[in-house]
Write an enzyme that holds these catalytic residues in place. Structure first.
Site, PDB file in Angstrom:
ATOM      1  CG  HIS A 120      49.332  31.701 -38.555  1.00 16.10           C
ATOM      2  ND1 HIS A 120      48.978  31.075 -37.356  1.00 16.10           N
ATOM      3  CD2 HIS A 120      49.167  33.020 -38.068  1.00 16.10           C
ATOM      4  CE1 HIS A 120      48.556  32.259 -36.642  1.00 16.10           C
ATOM      5  NE2 HIS A 120      48.632  33.485 -37.076  1.00 16.10           N
ATOM      6  CG  HIS A 150      45.066  35.678 -38.027  1.00 14.21           C
ATOM      7  ND1 HIS A 150      45.017  35.316 -38.739  1.00 14.21           N
ATOM      8  CD2 HIS A 150      45.351  36.346 -37.179  1.00 14.21           C
ATOM      9  CE1 HIS A 150      45.774  34.555 -38.688  1.00 14.21           C
ATOM     10  NE2 HIS A 150      46.752  35.570 -37.777  1.00 14.21           N
TER      11      HIS A 150
END
Lengths: 201, 330
Positions: free
Chosen positions: B218, B56
């Site tokens: 995700h 991320h």
């Protein structure tokens, strides 16, 4: 009776079968999760195997407590705390006897599964590892082969379910039609019990 | 899929070594996977610690520095870090004023941070927690793991971090963090899936000419798939999804966030459309941030986060910050 050797074999067998099935677990996780269940568990059980070789705990309880602690410290994600708690609680419930009966193992494993349900908040039917573990523990009184069959059946039975816990729950109805990766790896853990028992004969 | 690494097993460690080389203001413990601001612990200041799966970036390690996080704990790609990392981070940054864990609402992050909080408290560290759950694409009910933490994480870490830098006490920093989360909502779309280094192929199959609405960070599929839409249509859909859930009563901070593989050229254009929708809906914009901040590896797409602010929260947003990824006023 089951001694520390049996439990070490159980963990080693689980490590081997997780390694063998890692790609399949990851593929299942890719459909309804984030495609890492196989590699995460593989890392964890590799660490478990190394720790058991290094520290050589000499009671069934100590083997499982050490294995659980290793999983918590190396896996991460939800699987680390959940599988770690399963093994730690089961190990604690076994106490420090040098040998335990199959009945005592069944009882301890039930305590472990209760610990997982308390931590993760999942109930049977939520499409999680619980769906393999609860039937396995229920069937353990009839022997390891029966527990294995019940776990595998439980894992298969997650296919039509809609996930209500964990990352798959974000998909809502789109989680229906896929086998749950956590239930699948739980079935591997239970199947390894039978293999560990056969390996000792 | 071609990717820029040596072997998949060391992507996180390699990235940490690279961050250590690039940012001398950070202390990077590659082996134990903890990124700490070099001058920690800072006397009299509450320390913010966050963490989560890698993939991320710049979240969370890129937000370590004065005015934001004191430490970050990166896990494996898309996998929560382990409690040992958070306890180590907490011990490294606690000045005695306490530690605030900023936790994105995912089962793994919550379980590992809970375990870490217990262990840290055993070591005499005062710990509070703020849970970030801003993603309106997930129905918050008993039948899901609850809303995901996404773009609002940046707002929580910046604004609570500014409060900590002012020397505000733990209780207050925690309540500001909670307020920012409660005032924030996000919605994301994907134009392509992402590829994790371990798997090497896309996490889901998204044909050309279609997009996923309501994705997380995700690589998990979203709630709904539709034929490809224009930037303006996507902005209408995303902003309206947010406003439906949170009719704004005050001006908002806007984060137009890229998922990793969408160029800034497209993000700026998308921001123009987002601002148009907000104008049409009569929402006042206080500040806007556009860029790749809370990403999902090489996913193409974007998310919109709105955070309602009063004067106090806006003042804390504007306060100086000096981190690898967010830097102003210093």
């Amino acid at each position: 009776m089951l001694d520390a050797d049996f439990f070490r074999r159980w963990m080693a067998t689980t490590a081997a079968s997780v390694e063998r099935e890692a790609e399949r677990l990851t593929a299942l996780d890719s459909a309804i999760g984030d495609a890492d269940h196989g590699s995460n568990l593989q890392r964890g059980f590799t660490a478990v195997r190394a720790a058991l070789e290094k520290e050589a705990p000499d009671t069934p309880g100590a083997v499982l407590v050490l294995a659980g602690r290793q999983l918590i410290s190396t896996v991460g994600g939800a699987s680390g705390p959940l599988y770690g708690t399963l093994l730690r609680r089961t190990g604690k419930a076994l106490g420090d006897e040098a040998e335990v009966s199959e009945e005592e193992l069944a009882e301890a494993l039930r305590a472990g599964v209760d610990g997982v349900m308390a931590l993760g908040g999942a109930a049977p039917g939520d499409k999680t590892m619980i769906d393999a573990l609860v039937p396995a523990v229920d069937a353990l009184g009839e022997g390891f082969a029966a527990a294995r069959a019940a776990a595998e059946e439980g894992a298969m039975a997650t296919v039509p379910l809609q996930a209500r816990k964990g990352r798959a729950s974000y998909l809502g109805e789109r989680s229906i039609g896929h086998q749950d990766p956590g239930a699948t790896s739980s079935a591997l853990l239970i199947a390894s019990l039978q293999e560990a028992a056969e390996g000792g004969r | 899929m071609k990717m820029l690494f040596n072997v998949p097993e060391t992507v996180v460690a390699d990235a940490l070594r690279g961050m250590a080389a690039a940012y001398p203001d950070l202390t990077v413990d590659v082996e134990n996977r903890v990124i700490v601001r070099r001058d920690a612990p800072v006397a009299g200041q509450v320390a913010l610690v966050s963490g989560g799966g890698s993939g991320h970036e710049p979240l969370h390690g890129g937000f370590v520095g004065p005015g934001m996080l004191a430490a970050a704990c990166p896990g494996e790609v898309f996998t929560s870090p382990v409690p040992d990392q958070m306890v180590r981070a907490a011990a490294a940054v606690d000045s005695g004023a306490g530690v605030l864990f900023v936790v994105k609402n995912y089962t793994g992050d919550v379980l590992n941070f809970d375990m870490a909080a217990e262990l840290a408290e055993d070591e005499g560290i005062q710990v509070a927690k703020v849970l970030v759950n801003d993603d309106v694409a997930v129905t918050d009910s008993l039948y899901t793991a609850g809303r995901r933490g996404t773009g609002a994480t940046l707002f929580v870490e910046k604004i609570a971090g500014a409060a900590a830098a002012e020397g505000q006490p733990l209780e207050r920093v925690e309540s500001i963090g909670r307020q920012v989360n409660e005032n924030s909502r996000s919605f994301g779309v994907a134009l392509s899936a992402c590829t994790t280094p371990a798997k090497g192929s896309p996490t889901f199959d998204l044909p050309d000419g279609e997009l996923e609405l309501g994705i997380g960070i995700h690589g998990e599929p979203g709630r709904e798939r539709r034929p490809m839409m224009t930037s303006g249509e996507i902005a209408d859909f995303a902003v309206n999804a947010v406003l439906e859930d949170m009719p704004p009563r005050s001006p908002v901070l806007v984060l137009v966030n890229g998922m990793g593989a969408t160029p800034l050229l497209e993000l700026y254009g998308f921001n123009a459309e987002v601002q148009r929708v907000l104008r049409e809906r009569g929402v006042a914009v206080a500040r806007t941030l556009v860029g790749n901040y809370v990403t999902s590896l090489d996913m193409a797409g974007a998310s919109v986060t709105l955070c309602q602010v009063d004067e106090e929260l806006l003042r804390l947003w504007d306060a100086p910050v000096s981190t690898p990824a967010l830097r102003w006023g210093m």
